[in-house]
Design an enzyme around this catalytic site. Sequence first.
Site, PDB file in Angstrom:
ATOM      1  N   CYS A   1      33.358  20.008 -15.504  1.00 42.86           N
ATOM      2  CA  CYS A   1      34.760  20.404 -15.427  1.00 42.86           C
ATOM      3  C   CYS A   1      35.402  20.625 -16.792  1.00 42.86           C
ATOM      4  O   CYS A   1      35.384  19.745 -17.649  1.00 42.86           O
ATOM      5  CB  CYS A   1      35.599  19.385 -14.666  1.00 42.86           C
TER       6      CYS A   1
ATOM      7  N   TRP B   1      33.069  21.655 -11.577  1.00 42.22           N
ATOM      8  CA  TRP B   1      31.661  21.326 -11.294  1.00 42.22           C
ATOM      9  C   TRP B   1      31.711  20.399 -10.086  1.00 42.22           C
ATOM     10  O   TRP B   1      32.178  19.264 -10.183  1.00 42.22           O
ATOM     11  CB  TRP B   1      31.044  20.645 -12.510  1.00 42.22           C
TER      12      TRP B   1
ATOM     13  N   ASN C   1      39.432  16.318 -13.790  1.00 43.78           N
ATOM     14  CA  ASN C   1      38.019  16.153 -14.161  1.00 43.78           C
ATOM     15  C   ASN C   1      37.661  14.702 -13.896  1.00 43.78           C
ATOM     16  O   ASN C   1      38.374  13.816 -14.355  1.00 43.78           O
ATOM     17  CB  ASN C   1      37.837  16.495 -15.652  1.00 43.78           C
ATOM     18  N   GLY C   2      36.574  14.453 -13.160  1.00 46.72           N
ATOM     19  CA  GLY C   2      36.164  13.076 -12.883  1.00 46.72           C
ATOM     20  C   GLY C   2      35.980  12.858 -11.400  1.00 46.72           C
ATOM     21  O   GLY C   2      35.869  13.816 -10.623  1.00 46.72           O
TER      22      GLY C   2
ATOM     23  N   LYS D   1      12.732  20.787 -22.428  1.00 50.91           N
ATOM     24  CA  LYS D   1      13.328  22.091 -22.745  1.00 50.91           C
ATOM     25  C   LYS D   1      12.780  23.151 -21.787  1.00 50.91           C
ATOM     26  O   LYS D   1      13.512  23.998 -21.313  1.00 50.91           O
ATOM     27  CB  LYS D   1      13.027  22.501 -24.196  1.00 50.91           C
TER      28      LYS D   1
ATOM     29  N   GLU E   1      14.242  22.709 -18.251  1.00 54.13           N
ATOM     30  CA  GLU E   1      15.667  23.053 -18.186  1.00 54.13           C
ATOM     31  C   GLU E   1      15.909  24.544 -18.286  1.00 54.13           C
ATOM     32  O   GLU E   1      16.731  25.101 -17.573  1.00 54.13           O
ATOM     33  CB  GLU E   1      16.410  22.457 -19.389  1.00 54.13           C
TER      34      GLU E   1
ATOM     35  N   HIS F   1      -5.999   8.094 -18.629  1.00 60.82           N
ATOM     36  CA  HIS F   1      -5.599   7.106 -17.627  1.00 60.82           C
ATOM     37  C   HIS F   1      -4.970   7.774 -16.411  1.00 60.82           C
ATOM     38  O   HIS F   1      -4.343   7.099 -15.592  1.00 60.82           O
ATOM     39  CB  HIS F   1      -4.618   6.102 -18.253  1.00 60.82           C
TER      40      HIS F   1
END
Length: 621
Positions: free
Chosen positions: A2, A81, A107-108, A494, A497, A513
């Site tokens: 947001c 968002w 926002n939140g 990276k 994403e 292993h």
Amino acid sequence: MCGIVGYVGSVVPSSRPQDVVLEGLGRLEYRGYDSAGIALVRPGAGHVEVAKKSGKLINLREELAAHPSADATAAIGHTRWATHGRPSDVNAHPHQALDGKLAVIHNGIIENFFKLRTELAAQGIVFTSETDTEVAAHLLGQEFLATGDLTQAMRSVAQRLEGTFTLLAVHADQPDTVVGARHDSPLVVGLGNGENFLGSDVSAFISHTREALELGQDEIVTITPNSVEVINFAGEPVELNRYTVDWDAAAAEKGGYWSFMAKEIDDQPQAVADTLLGRVDENGDLILDDLRIDESVLRAIDKIIVVACGTAAYAGHVAKYAIEHWCRIPVEVELAHEFRYRDPIVTTRTLVVAISQSGETMDTLMAVRHAQEQGAKVIAIVNTHGSTIPREADAVLYTHAGPEIAVASTKAFVSQITATYLLGLYFAQLRGNMFRDEIQKMLAELREMPGKIREVLERAGRVKEIAHWMADTSSVLFLGRHTGFPIALEGALKLKELAYIHAEGFAAGELKHGPIALIEPGLPVFVIVPSPRGRGLLHSKVISNIQEIRARGARTLVIAEDGDTAVEAFADEVFWVPQAPTLLSPLLNVVPLQIFAAELARAKGLDVDQPRNLAKSVTVE
Ligand code: F6R
């Protein structure tokens, strides 16, 4: 997550509130969002004009172009968002109350929203969205009717909400006012001439002013064209903490690059150099002015715990190798969200180092608070001035990477690593773990690193070519030992994403292993080879690992330092980096991996600056 922008002013042209807020939302796009909206207050209109659309900002711009509005004096804008309620026009902010006279953005997460919503619904209030924010809008409406004052109404509402929030509100009857409240979510004030601004961070208004005010936790700000007043949730006036932003609008623009990510990868030599700047006095001794913690406390530390998330946590892993080696203090690295909830052993002799680009990551903030409750001192390594984590930490070591706009972190990562080196060498100086000349030699090596990173960037042609050939690859592994291990993890992150490719990073010794079962003919495997001039044993172990995977048909893509002739025989491809001390080599080795991920994503036609589902600043737990 947001983005929030607020504006009030009586500056020509009359389209300025809308223009400023839309531009600010554009600059905050990098935070990640799925819808956008704006509220405009026009004197005498009798209601607040609201436009909101799901999808990219262009949808909102088109909506506004179809229904133009002029002569506003105040505006608030939001990029959402989604948390409560799917992304849609209806759920987008602003949310309104009092028959359209009042508008709110948020926002939140309001954690007690269900209880409040049930109470409001019982009073006959009809909700039009699925969001928690609409609850705040109606509560604010009720309080405004009771008090007739938007600031006081905001104060009452802030006291009733649980969770995290930044709220901005405007009311049709107060066309020269925007009110904001801040609790565990970011909000900064921009100071103009005959106009004032609010933003989730300074990039929201950086093209208009570099003069800013930090807002603290649980504070309410009221801006008019010529005034800024701040009170706390208890209603007491608060001293204003003014600062000048040390970068300008150009730093937050692409400057001719094909993406912010490409620019930020290229900015890395500067980011490292700027982070080193001004940290050494005329005698060559380290001075970390921002460390307000008593030296006797720092001398007595018996353990360091690094708390961070994602890429910042990998910077912490690199720090562990360096700080333990230089200072002989045990260093633990914990994902902040795991640390907070596992009852960690923290004493007054534990130093917690919180690493965060944004300074707003909620998981890291919660870990900071938890550590302080246990009596530990906290040093923050943060890039964003005025953010919450450095405000709450006992001391801060700022990285000077400049604004990082691409969602995936690159230049912040190398500057975080650099800051941890400074911290480690400072402790070694303070506690006498290293000789003065040893520290100065390491600092001299560190000062060489920006030039060496530049060389890696200049040699990037081959890695770009290979990334483009590999656009249809479905899986890539990354291996490293020692400081190469966190770089392998970062290389894999990276690629996941940016290019949405399955990628795993492993400690090379762990291969046999289990992960070696994944090796099949043609599988690309990046291997970070340590310097043969460091611990020779480490080098030969990694060469053996390369042989093991090659024998099973893997395609080996090796990062090795100049002059390491031993690797060539076992590598399908070598990306050479300049020679550097083993502990500093992560600053070089990560660069080809960043470029590989960005270029592969580019070849796939993906948006590398705003990868799907990700937010730059993760302000919810
Ligand atoms: C990865 C990335 C994230 C962040 C993480 C912490 O490219 O950017 O993993 O590193 O979300 O963010 P900050 O550093 O803002 O606390």
